[in-house]
Design a protein around this motif. Structure first.
Motif, short mmCIF file in Angstrom:
data_model
loop_
_atom_site.label_atom_id
_atom_site.label_comp_id
_atom_site.label_asym_id
_atom_site.label_seq_id
_atom_site.Cartn_x
_atom_site.Cartn_y
_atom_site.Cartn_z
N TYR A 122 0.83 -1.20 0.00
CA TYR A 122 0.00 0.00 0.00
C TYR A 122 0.87 1.25 0.00
O TYR A 122 1.97 1.26 0.53
CB TYR A 122 -0.90 0.03 1.25
N GLU A 123 0.34 2.30 -0.62
CA GLU A 123 0.95 3.62 -0.55
C GLU A 123 -0.02 4.55 0.19
O GLU A 123 -1.23 4.51 -0.04
CB GLU A 123 1.23 4.18 -1.95
N THR A 214 -3.63 3.46 -1.10
CA THR A 214 -3.81 2.88 -2.42
C THR A 214 -3.13 1.52 -2.45
O THR A 214 -1.95 1.41 -2.11
CB THR A 214 -3.20 3.78 -3.51
N TYR A 215 -3.90 0.49 -2.83
CA TYR A 215 -3.32 -0.86 -2.94
C TYR A 215 -2.58 -0.95 -4.27
O TYR A 215 -3.13 -0.69 -5.34
CB TYR A 215 -4.42 -1.91 -2.88
N ILE A 216 -1.30 -1.34 -4.20
CA ILE A 216 -0.46 -1.40 -5.40
C ILE A 216 0.18 -2.78 -5.55
O ILE A 216 1.10 -2.94 -6.36
CB ILE A 216 0.65 -0.33 -5.34
N GLU A 223 -4.50 0.92 -9.58
CA GLU A 223 -4.40 1.26 -8.17
C GLU A 223 -5.80 1.23 -7.56
O GLU A 223 -6.73 1.82 -8.09
CB GLU A 223 -3.77 2.65 -8.00
#
Length: 419
Positions: A122-123, A214-216, A223
């Protein structure tokens, strides 16, 4: 799915085992039950658990589960099927016998990183930490890395009390990812009511964290936004904390979080000790104002924003009034002296203090400016104001070294003019 737990976070592994053993029911052996079902805990009066499995082809199997088989290894139970008594491994039956709350997932929040690579999944977009323990909430958010503002030193910044601070890179990741990987030690209640929340101290939470990320981690360029808000109680005498995700009526118990955690964080512990660190490539003009005289450096940039030359002016005693600075290495040493110092802590300025400026540094960019001002302070220290607000203290020798370095830069220049 489990209809009785509809809309609650059910453990996928438990569901998978139910499906597995419902389709592979195998008895170990048949037992002689001619003496009656009572000795196996399978009589109607024993109130034994009954498991009914319905298959998609219309078939149906019903098992009555009785007592454990004495001294059996592995552990086994007696079961009644189609009028006959068998033994079956307890491991194949236990998923049919659990209490409803035992089917709930104890992973409260997502896993932060890939276990095989260690890479974060995640970011951060933003994380707001609040609750009753704080006078006011603070927010950590991903900075606009395209901005030339010197207020942005790391990839993440903290906003608190109307002020924005650079975040310390050494500790920011620990704080940012602390809401992830949260596991429950127990489930206190499910389908929780307002009364349950009040009983657990969650009607007015001791601590909260509202996280947007944001799931990356799926290996694609897509995203996926992720959002959850945690509510937490004050720890009890045993160090147990009740938590829940807002909107999900399940109250969990966890051990009291410690260290770099949203649960106990003070934003001041995560602010960078560097006060302003603009890249020289972003600075068009740099000025230093002192009680004795001023310095101004108009910076000319080469390719990729690198330092090329500086047109310098000075009214400080003992220095030429103007000069052209062309030695990039010498200017770099001066600039590192200016931006490289770390503060010595947060300032506590007495209310009746009259601030007397000893140095004001202004960084001017194409789109604005930042100021760093130093004032007379306690013994061997100066108060430091960033963009008009005093936050920190720093040793007074820093101001002396900056002024001396600026004077040396002017007097040591190869090309200068005195007026």
């Amino acid at each position: 799915e489990i209809p009785a737990l509809e809309d609650l976070p059910v453990n996928a592994g438990s569901l998978a085992y139910i499906a597995k053993y419902a389709t592979t029911m195998t008895a170990q052996r048949e037992i002689d039950a001619s003496a009656g079902l009572e000795e196996f805990g399978l009589a109607d009066s024993d109130d034994a658990p009954v498991v009914t499995v319905k298959y998609t082809d219309g078939a149906e199997v019903t098992l009555r589960i009785g007592d454990e088989v004495p001294a059996a290894s592995p552990s086994s139970n007696y079961v009644l099927f189609d009028g006959k008594v068998y033994t079956m491994y307890h491991a194949h039956l236990k998923y049919f016998l659990m209490e409803p709350k035992e089917y709930l997932d104890t992973d409260i929040t997502p896993t932060s990183s890939d276990s095989s690579t260690g890479n974060y999944l995640y970011e951060l977009v933003s994380m707001t930490v609040g609750g009753r323990r704080l006078e006011e909430p603070f927010t950590v958010y991903a900075a606009d890395t395209d901005s030339s503002s010197a207020s942005v030193f790391t990839a993440d910044v903290i906003s608190a009390g109307g002020e924005t601070y650079s975040m310390a890179s050494a500790t920011c990741l620990k704080l940012i990812y602390s809401p992830f990987d949260l596991d429950a030690a127990d489930i206190v209640s499910y389908f929780s009511t307002d009364e349950d929340l009040a009983a657990c101290g969650l009607d007015d939470p001791w601590a909260t964290v509202d996280l947007q990320a944001t799931y990356i981690g799926d290996g694609t360029e897509e995203e996926t936004p992720v959002h959850f808000k945690l509510l937490a109680s004050e720890p009890d005498t045993d160090g147990r904390v009740c938590v829940m995700i807002e909107g999900v009526p399940v109250i969990y118990a966890i051990d009291e979080p410690t260290g770099d955690s949203w649960y106990c964080a003070d934003y001041r512990d995560y602010v960078s000790s560097y006060m302003l660190m603009p890249s020289v490539s972003d600075v068009d003009e740099l000025s230093l104002e002192t009680p004795d005289g001023d310095f101004v450096f108009g910076i000319q940039h080469g390719e990729a924003g690198s330092f090329l030359t500086a047109d310098a002016w000075s009214s400080y005693p003992g220095t030429p009034s103007s000069a052209v600075l062309s030695d990039a290495e010498t200017f770099s040493v001066f600039y590192e002296t200016l931006v490289g110092a770390e503060n010595d802590g947060w300032a506590e300025v007495p209310a009746d203090t009259e601030l007397v400026s000893v140095l004001k540094v202004t960084y001017r960019y194409a789109d604005g400016e930042d100021t760093l001002e130093f004032f007379e302070g306690p013994a061997r220290q100066n108060y430091v104001g960033v963009n008009g607000t005093v936050h920190f203290v720093i040793r007074s020798s820093y101001v002396e070294s900056v002024i001396a370095a600026a004077a040396s830069l002017m007097t040591g220049s190869e090309t200068s003019e005195s007026s």
